[in-house]
Design a protein around this motif. Structure first.
Motif, mmCIF file in Angstrom:
data_model
loop_
_atom_site.group_PDB
_atom_site.id
_atom_site.type_symbol
_atom_site.label_atom_id
_atom_site.label_comp_id
_atom_site.label_asym_id
_atom_site.label_seq_id
_atom_site.Cartn_x
_atom_site.Cartn_y
_atom_site.Cartn_z
ATOM 1 N N ILE A 94 28.417 -37.713 -29.954
ATOM 2 C CA ILE A 94 27.480 -38.117 -31.001
ATOM 3 C C ILE A 94 28.279 -39.054 -31.887
ATOM 4 C CG2 ILE A 94 25.973 -37.352 -32.878
ATOM 5 C CD1 ILE A 94 25.808 -34.618 -31.440
ATOM 6 N N GLY A 95 28.067 -40.349 -31.720
ATOM 7 C CA GLY A 95 28.932 -41.336 -32.384
ATOM 8 C C GLY A 95 30.347 -41.096 -31.883
ATOM 9 N N PRO A 96 31.286 -40.978 -32.807
ATOM 10 C CA PRO A 96 32.673 -40.760 -32.369
ATOM 11 C C PRO A 96 32.974 -39.285 -32.080
ATOM 12 C CG PRO A 96 32.575 -41.029 -34.753
ATOM 13 C CD PRO A 96 31.158 -41.122 -34.257
ATOM 14 N N VAL A 97 32.022 -38.400 -32.431
ATOM 15 C CA VAL A 97 32.278 -36.953 -32.295
ATOM 16 C C VAL A 97 31.980 -36.477 -30.870
ATOM 17 C CG1 VAL A 97 31.652 -34.645 -33.165
ATOM 18 C CG2 VAL A 97 31.632 -36.618 -34.713
ATOM 19 N N GLU A 98 32.942 -35.771 -30.276
ATOM 20 C CA GLU A 98 32.732 -35.177 -28.963
ATOM 21 C C GLU A 98 32.088 -33.800 -29.185
ATOM 22 O OE1 GLU A 98 36.440 -34.893 -26.890
ATOM 23 O OE2 GLU A 98 35.531 -35.396 -24.984
ATOM 24 N N ALA A 99 30.771 -33.764 -29.283
ATOM 25 C CA ALA A 99 30.078 -32.512 -29.605
ATOM 26 C C ALA A 99 30.186 -31.527 -28.453
ATOM 27 C CB ALA A 99 28.618 -32.793 -29.943
ATOM 28 N N VAL A 100 30.154 -32.033 -27.209
ATOM 29 C CA VAL A 100 30.384 -31.197 -26.022
ATOM 30 C C VAL A 100 31.514 -31.857 -25.244
ATOM 31 C CG1 VAL A 100 29.373 -30.228 -23.916
ATOM 32 C CG2 VAL A 100 27.982 -30.391 -25.974
ATOM 33 N N ARG A 101 32.567 -31.090 -24.996
ATOM 34 C CA ARG A 101 33.788 -31.676 -24.433
ATOM 35 C C ARG A 101 33.936 -31.479 -22.937
ATOM 36 N NH1 ARG A 101 38.580 -29.246 -26.322
ATOM 37 N NH2 ARG A 101 37.422 -27.355 -26.741
ATOM 38 N N GLY A 102 33.148 -30.569 -22.372
ATOM 39 C CA GLY A 102 33.260 -30.249 -20.954
ATOM 40 C C GLY A 102 32.679 -28.871 -20.750
ATOM 41 N N PHE A 103 31.386 -28.839 -20.446
ATOM 42 C CA PHE A 103 30.705 -27.541 -20.350
ATOM 43 C C PHE A 103 29.955 -27.462 -19.032
ATOM 44 C CE2 PHE A 103 27.132 -24.629 -21.159
ATOM 45 C CZ PHE A 103 27.847 -23.503 -21.562
ATOM 46 N N SER A 104 30.100 -26.312 -18.367
ATOM 47 C CA SER A 104 29.423 -26.091 -17.088
ATOM 48 C C SER A 104 28.638 -24.789 -17.150
ATOM 49 C CB SER A 104 30.441 -25.956 -15.947
ATOM 50 O OG SER A 104 31.251 -27.109 -15.880
ATOM 51 N N MET A 105 27.493 -24.773 -16.517
ATOM 52 C CA MET A 105 26.774 -23.503 -16.350
ATOM 53 C C MET A 105 25.745 -23.642 -15.245
ATOM 54 S SD MET A 105 24.167 -22.879 -19.541
ATOM 55 C CE MET A 105 22.580 -23.653 -19.646
ATOM 56 N N SER A 106 25.335 -22.513 -14.690
ATOM 57 C CA SER A 106 24.269 -22.568 -13.697
ATOM 58 C C SER A 106 23.257 -21.476 -13.997
ATOM 59 C CB SER A 106 24.834 -22.439 -12.280
ATOM 60 O OG SER A 106 25.404 -21.178 -12.138
ATOM 61 N N VAL A 107 22.005 -21.818 -13.750
ATOM 62 C CA VAL A 107 20.894 -20.911 -14.036
ATOM 63 C C VAL A 107 20.068 -20.751 -12.768
ATOM 64 C CG1 VAL A 107 18.847 -20.547 -15.480
ATOM 65 C CG2 VAL A 107 20.841 -21.723 -16.436
ATOM 66 N N GLU A 108 19.929 -19.506 -12.328
ATOM 67 C CA GLU A 108 19.158 -19.222 -11.105
ATOM 68 C C GLU A 108 17.666 -19.157 -11.430
ATOM 69 O OE1 GLU A 108 20.647 -19.080 -8.232
ATOM 70 O OE2 GLU A 108 22.597 -19.291 -9.206
ATOM 71 N N PRO A 109 16.818 -19.374 -10.423
ATOM 72 C CA PRO A 109 15.379 -19.245 -10.661
ATOM 73 C C PRO A 109 15.045 -17.835 -11.161
ATOM 74 C CG PRO A 109 15.801 -20.180 -8.482
ATOM 75 C CD PRO A 109 17.122 -19.748 -9.029
ATOM 76 N N GLY A 110 14.252 -17.757 -12.205
ATOM 77 C CA GLY A 110 13.823 -16.465 -12.731
ATOM 78 C C GLY A 110 14.839 -15.782 -13.628
ATOM 79 N N ALA A 111 15.985 -16.423 -13.871
ATOM 80 C CA ALA A 111 17.028 -15.779 -14.688
ATOM 81 C C ALA A 111 16.801 -16.017 -16.171
ATOM 82 C CB ALA A 111 18.400 -16.308 -14.291
ATOM 83 N N MET A 112 17.219 -15.032 -16.951
ATOM 84 C CA MET A 112 17.217 -15.208 -18.392
ATOM 85 C C MET A 112 18.672 -15.260 -18.837
ATOM 86 S SD MET A 112 15.051 -13.354 -21.377
ATOM 87 C CE MET A 112 13.757 -12.955 -20.305
ATOM 88 N N VAL A 113 19.068 -16.423 -19.346
ATOM 89 C CA VAL A 113 20.473 -16.695 -19.593
ATOM 90 C C VAL A 113 20.715 -16.955 -21.076
ATOM 91 C CG1 VAL A 113 22.183 -18.534 -19.216
ATOM 92 C CG2 VAL A 113 20.970 -17.547 -17.268
ATOM 93 N N GLY A 114 21.782 -16.381 -21.610
ATOM 94 C CA GLY A 114 22.143 -16.614 -23.004
ATOM 95 C C GLY A 114 23.219 -17.685 -23.109
ATOM 96 N N LEU A 115 23.141 -18.456 -24.190
ATOM 97 C CA LEU A 115 24.162 -19.462 -24.490
ATOM 98 C C LEU A 115 24.694 -19.063 -25.865
ATOM 99 C CD1 LEU A 115 25.507 -22.182 -23.765
ATOM 100 C CD2 LEU A 115 23.527 -23.331 -24.748
ATOM 101 N N ALA A 116 25.897 -18.466 -25.861
ATOM 102 C CA ALA A 116 26.394 -17.853 -27.086
ATOM 103 C C ALA A 116 27.574 -18.613 -27.673
ATOM 104 C CB ALA A 116 26.810 -16.408 -26.796
ATOM 105 N N GLY A 117 27.522 -18.825 -28.965
ATOM 106 C CA GLY A 117 28.629 -19.504 -29.636
ATOM 107 C C GLY A 117 28.342 -19.601 -31.123
ATOM 108 N N ARG A 118 29.403 -19.831 -31.884
ATOM 109 C CA ARG A 118 29.245 -19.933 -33.340
ATOM 110 C C ARG A 118 28.493 -21.199 -33.723
ATOM 111 N NH1 ARG A 118 35.431 -18.476 -35.013
ATOM 112 N NH2 ARG A 118 35.438 -16.559 -33.825
ATOM 113 N N ASN A 119 28.134 -21.281 -35.007
ATOM 114 C CA ASN A 119 27.504 -22.501 -35.504
ATOM 115 C C ASN A 119 28.457 -23.666 -35.288
ATOM 116 O OD1 ASN A 119 25.220 -21.187 -36.360
ATOM 117 N ND2 ASN A 119 25.936 -20.911 -38.454
ATOM 118 N N GLY A 120 27.939 -24.752 -34.737
ATOM 119 C CA GLY A 120 28.770 -25.928 -34.507
ATOM 120 C C GLY A 120 29.492 -25.913 -33.161
ATOM 121 N N ALA A 121 29.309 -24.853 -32.373
ATOM 122 C CA ALA A 121 30.019 -24.750 -31.083
ATOM 123 C C ALA A 121 29.508 -25.764 -30.064
ATOM 124 C CB ALA A 121 29.877 -23.339 -30.520
ATOM 125 N N GLY A 122 28.240 -26.175 -30.215
ATOM 126 C CA GLY A 122 27.691 -27.178 -29.295
ATOM 127 C C GLY A 122 26.440 -26.730 -28.556
#
Ligand code: ATP
Length: 217
Positions: free
Chosen positions: A11-39
Motif C-alpha cells: 500500500i504505497g511504500p508500506v508492505e502490508a502483506v509481506r508473504g502470506f499463504s493459505m488454502s481453503v477447502e470446499p465447505g471449510a470454515m477458516v479463521g484468519l487470526a492476528g492483531r490489529n494491523g497484522a494484515g
C-alpha cells in the motif's frame, strides 16, 4: 478451492502483506487470526481484488485470479463483508443487499434475497428502512446479507463480531454456523479468539503480514 501462494501486497511504500499463504477447502470454515494491523483486511481485499498483489498467486478453483477485476471475482461467487460494513446509508436495507445483483450480470438478485431472508428472517422486517437508521450490529447483519447475495461459493467476513453487542454477536455467529455447507467456504478474520463463537475447521495466523501459527482448530 482457494489458495494463496506467498502473496505480497504493497500500500504505497508500506508492505502490508509481506508473504502470506493459505488454502481453503470446499465447505471449510477458516479463521484468519492476528492483531490489529497484522494484515487481515489487506489479505481479504487482495482475495476480492480490491488490493493488487505485487508478488505471489491467488487461485480460485485452480484459476489464477491475478487479472480478474473485482466484479469478475464476485461473479464467480465470492462475497465480501468489510469490517467497516460499507453500506450505502441512504439506500434501504433491501437495496443495499440487492446491490451486487445490479452490477453482476446473470445474478438472480430476487432468488438470492429470498435465500438471505430464509437465513436471517429478521432482515425482512427492516427491509424498507434506510441503512443509516439501523444500529451498528444490525448493519453488520445487512452487510452479511449483501455478502451472501453474491457469495454463494466463498464468503470473506472481516471481523464480523467486532463492535457488536453480545446478544447480536451470538445471533450472527449462529447464522454464520448455519451457512456451513458442502458448497460454501467461509474465511473469517478475528483479532481476538474470544470473539469467535463459530466452529472453525482451521485457523491461519498472521503476524506483520506473514504467516504465524497455522493449526487445525
Ligand atoms: P485491523 O483489524 O486493525 O484492520 P488488519 O490485520 O486488518 O488490522 P490491515 O488493515 O490489513 O491489518 O493493515 C496491515 C498493515 O498495512 C498495517 O501495518 C497498516 O498500518 C498498513 N496499512 C493498511 N492500510 C494502509 C493505508 N491505507 N496506508 C498505509 N498503510 C496502511
Amino acid at each position: 478451492m482457494l489458495t494463496l501462494e506467498n502473496i505480497q501486497v504493497k500500500i504505497g511504500p508500506v508492505e502490508a502483506v509481506r508473504g502470506f499463504s493459505m488454502s481453503v477447502e470446499p465447505g471449510a470454515m477458516v479463521g484468519l487470526a492476528g492483531r490489529n494491523g497484522a494484515g487481515k483486511t489487506t489479505v481479504m481485499r487482495a482475495i476480492m481484488g480490491i488490493a493488487a498483489v505485487s508478488r505471489g498467486r491467488i487461485r480460485f478453483d485452480g484459476q489464477d485470479m491475478a487479472k480478474q477485476p473485482v466484479h469478475a471475482r464476485a461473479a464467480e461467487g465470492i462475497g465480501y463483508m468489510p469490517e467497516t460494513r460499507g453500506l450505502i446509508p441512504e439506500l434501504s436495507v433491501e437495496e443495499n443487499m440487492l446491490l451486487p445483483s445490479w452490477v453482476i450480470s446473470g445474478l438472480d438478485g430476487k432468488a438470492r434475497l429470498d435465500f438471505v431472508y430464509e437465513v436471517m428472517p429478521e432482515l425482512k422486517g427492516m427491509a424498507k428502512r434506510k441503512a443509516l437508521q439501523l444500529s451498528g450490529g444490525q448493519q453488520k447483519m445487512v452487510a452479511l446479507g449483501r455478502a451472501l447475495t453474491a457469495g454463494h461459493r466463498l464468503l470473506l467476513l472481516d471481523e464480523p463480531f467486532e463492535g457488536v453487542a453480545p446478544a447480536l454477536a451470538q445471533r450472527l455467529s449462529d447464522v454464520i454456523s448455519a451457512l456451513k455447507s458442502e458448497k460454501l467456504s467461509i474465511v473469517m478474520s478475528m483479532s481476538e479468539m474470544t470473539h469467535s463463537h463459530t466452529v472453525l475447521d482451521h485457523v491461519f495466523g498472521i503476524e506483520r503480514g506473514a504467516n504465524a501459527m497455522d493449526a487445525a482448530a
